[in-house]
Design an enzyme around this catalytic site. Structure first.
Site, PDB file in Angstrom:
ATOM      1  N   SER A  96       0.637  -1.151   0.008  1.00  0.00           N
ATOM      2  CA  SER A  96      -0.042   0.065   0.040  1.00  0.00           C
ATOM      3  C   SER A  96       0.907   1.260   0.011  1.00  0.00           C
ATOM      4  CB  SER A  96      -0.589  -0.047   1.250  1.00  0.00           C
ATOM      5  OG  SER A  96      -2.028  -0.866   1.258  1.00  0.00           O
ATOM      6  N   HIS A 113      -3.706   0.415  -4.683  1.00  0.00           N
ATOM      7  CA  HIS A 113      -2.915  -0.850  -5.476  1.00  0.00           C
ATOM      8  C   HIS A 113      -3.275  -0.774  -6.829  1.00  0.00           C
ATOM      9  CE1 HIS A 113      -2.033  -2.864  -1.805  1.00  0.00           C
ATOM     10  NE2 HIS A 113      -3.019  -2.332  -1.078  1.00  0.00           N
ATOM     11  N   HIS A 167      -5.521  -9.557  -1.139  1.00  0.00           N
ATOM     12  CA  HIS A 167      -5.563  -9.827   0.235  1.00  0.00           C
ATOM     13  C   HIS A 167      -6.581 -10.832   0.759  1.00  0.00           C
ATOM     14  CE1 HIS A 167      -3.850  -5.726  -0.447  1.00  0.00           C
ATOM     15  NE2 HIS A 167      -3.004  -6.241   0.902  1.00  0.00           N
ATOM     16  N   TYR A 212      -8.670 -10.303   3.111  1.00  0.00           N
ATOM     17  CA  TYR A 212      -9.929  -9.463   3.342  1.00  0.00           C
ATOM     18  C   TYR A 212     -10.733  -9.174   2.227  1.00  0.00           C
ATOM     19  CZ  TYR A 212      -6.862  -5.310   2.402  1.00  0.00           C
ATOM     20  OH  TYR A 212      -6.285  -4.440   1.682  1.00  0.00           O
ATOM     21  N   GLU A 213     -10.154  -9.165   0.965  1.00  0.00           N
ATOM     22  CA  GLU A 213     -11.146  -9.037  -0.037  1.00  0.00           C
ATOM     23  C   GLU A 213     -12.176 -10.279  -0.376  1.00  0.00           C
ATOM     24  OE1 GLU A 213      -8.755  -7.189  -3.630  1.00  0.00           O
ATOM     25  OE2 GLU A 213      -7.342  -7.767  -2.296  1.00  0.00           O
ATOM     26  N   ALA A 242       2.900  -2.006   4.141  1.00  0.00           N
ATOM     27  CA  ALA A 242       2.510  -0.978   5.087  1.00  0.00           C
ATOM     28  C   ALA A 242       2.175  -1.781   6.356  1.00  0.00           C
ATOM     29  CB  ALA A 242       1.376  -0.002   4.642  1.00  0.00           C
ATOM     30  N   MET A 263      -1.699  -6.654   7.042  1.00  0.00           N
ATOM     31  CA  MET A 263      -2.755  -7.338   6.715  1.00  0.00           C
ATOM     32  C   MET A 263      -2.468  -8.210   5.415  1.00  0.00           C
ATOM     33  SD  MET A 263      -5.807  -5.025   7.150  1.00  0.00           S
ATOM     34  CE  MET A 263      -6.165  -3.744   8.615  1.00  0.00           C
ATOM     35  N   SER A 264      -1.001  -8.330   5.498  1.00  0.00           N
ATOM     36  CA  SER A 264      -0.688  -9.187   4.194  1.00  0.00           C
ATOM     37  C   SER A 264       0.724  -9.881   4.263  1.00  0.00           C
ATOM     38  CB  SER A 264      -0.238  -8.155   3.106  1.00  0.00           C
ATOM     39  OG  SER A 264       0.784  -7.468   3.401  1.00  0.00           O
ATOM     40  N   ASN A 317       2.191   4.031  10.699  1.00  0.00           N
ATOM     41  CA  ASN A 317       1.407   4.591  11.788  1.00  0.00           C
ATOM     42  C   ASN A 317       1.779   3.845  13.189  1.00  0.00           C
ATOM     43  OD1 ASN A 317      -0.511   2.336  10.304  1.00  0.00           O
ATOM     44  ND2 ASN A 317      -1.015   2.351  12.229  1.00  0.00           N
ATOM     45  N   HIS A 346      -6.767   4.275   6.398  1.00  0.00           N
ATOM     46  CA  HIS A 346      -6.104   4.126   5.129  1.00  0.00           C
ATOM     47  C   HIS A 346      -5.489   5.220   4.511  1.00  0.00           C
ATOM     48  CE1 HIS A 346      -4.666   1.108   1.953  1.00  0.00           C
ATOM     49  NE2 HIS A 346      -5.577   1.723   1.169  1.00  0.00           N
TER      50      HIS A 346
HETATM   51  N1  HPA Z   1      -2.601  -2.619  11.341  1.00  0.00           N
HETATM   52  C1  HPA Z   1      -2.633  -3.277  10.407  1.00  0.00           C
HETATM   53  N2  HPA Z   1      -2.517  -3.406   9.303  1.00  0.00           N
HETATM   54  C2  HPA Z   1      -1.830  -2.070   9.099  1.00  0.00           C
HETATM   55  C3  HPA Z   1      -1.447  -1.089   9.985  1.00  0.00           C
HETATM   56  C4  HPA Z   1      -1.813  -1.151  11.227  1.00  0.00           C
HETATM   57  O1  HPA Z   1      -1.893  -0.420  12.251  1.00  0.00           O
HETATM   58  N3  HPA Z   1      -1.005   0.167   9.223  1.00  0.00           N
HETATM   59  C5  HPA Z   1      -0.662  -0.338   8.141  1.00  0.00           C
HETATM   60  N4  HPA Z   1      -1.599  -1.494   7.719  1.00  0.00           N
END
Ligand code: HPA
Length: 280
Positions: free
Chosen positions: A32, A63, A85, A87-88, A115, A213-214, A237, A249
């Site tokens: 991402s 993406h 992903h 989650y999709e 990310a 998440m990947s 973050n 996001h």
């Molecule tokens: N959590 C999960 N996935 C993420 C995060 C997070 O804080 N930041 C970027 N992808």
């Protein structure tokens, strides 16, 4: 039988060969907000995922869904912007079709980027973290079901999933370029909701330094089919409960963009270095 996992990956690999030529030694998956790296490749040729039979359709903001082959530091590499992903709603096997296709095409090494939220208190948004190991907390394995011996063994070893030689190379490049590069454990969850503060406290206790998440199911599939792997997280973050703000996001993409020059700088030396190691 047609349309097994193997057949889908093989169909995609044939299209890579037809549209992009002979396989490069190294491929990278861009996470991402990190897709810009693909635009730095020299003499790039590309193909959209949508026109590669066998690959699932990806549809997340940030993406692009494109495979590009081009030059960096004298090496020819493949860059995949966008990934499928869990989650999709994709099956775990579909999430890793591109990884298997790269292997069947003839790629030897795979760098997975993402990310991630920083859990370790040393991590600041915009920092980069080399993945030393992972916790697969997604609830899925891409290897569940009958094993296809053409791809790899039933019980693949994961004791050194993230290649020690590649990690040493990344560290060396970071030092030469005077870039801060953390190293730590990535916890991969299915998402798509961000974690709760309680979940982050749990993950920290479990030994996670970053969360996303990947990547984890892709690494399992990559090791299964014999790819050598490196992983790089952009800490976009502080994980939930560790900072003042809520998570979004948009913030993830913005911070990934701020890390752009460090990310591109690191990769533009590390990828040719990896290519040199696996091409000999
Ligand atoms: N959590 C999960 N996935 C993420 C995060 C997070 O804080 N930041 C970027 N992808």
């Amino acid at each position: 039988m047609m349309n097994t996992t193997f057949d889908l990956a093989a169909a995609a690999a044939r299209t890579f060969q037809e549209r992009l030529g002979d396989p490069p030694a190294v491929a990278i998956v861009l996470g991402s907000g990190l897709g810009d790296f693909a635009t730095t490749l020299e003499g790039a040729v590309g193909v959209d995922y949508a026109s590669v039979p066998g690959l699932p359709l990806v549809g997340v903001e940030g993406h692009a869904g494109r495979v590009v082959v081009g030059g960096v530091g004298g090496a020819r590499i493949a860059a995949l912007s966008g990934r499928a992903h869990l989650y999709e709603g994709h099956e775990p096997a579909a999430v890793v079709t591109a990884v298997r296709a790269l292997r069947l095409w003839g790629v030897s090494a795979l760098v997975l980027t993402n990310a991630a939220g920083g859990i370790n208190s040393a991590m600041r948004p915009g920092d980069l973290m080399l993945i030393s190991d992972h916790l697969n907390l997604s609830g899925y394995s891409p290897l569940r079901g009958p094993n296809d011996d053409r791809l790899g063994p039933r019980f693949p070893d994961m004791s050194v999933a993230y290649d020690a030689e590649f990690r040493a190379l990344f560290r060396q490049v970071a030092q030469t370029r005077d870039l801060t590069l953390h190293e730590g454990v990535y916890a991969g969850l299915a998402g798509p909701s961000y974690e709760t503060p309680a979940e982050i406290r749990m993950l920290r206790t479990m030994g996670a330094d970053a969360v996303g998440m990947s990547t984890v199911v892709e690494v399992i599939a990559a090791r299964h089919c014999g790819l050598r792997v490196a992983g790089l997280s952009c800490i976009t973050n502080l994980a939930a409960g560790l900072g003042q703000s809520t998570l979004s996001h948009d913030e993830v993409k913005e911070t990934a963009n701020l890390a752009r020059s460090a990310f591109i700088g690191l990769l533009s030396s590390a990828l040719p270095g990896i290519a040199a190691k696996v091409s000999t």
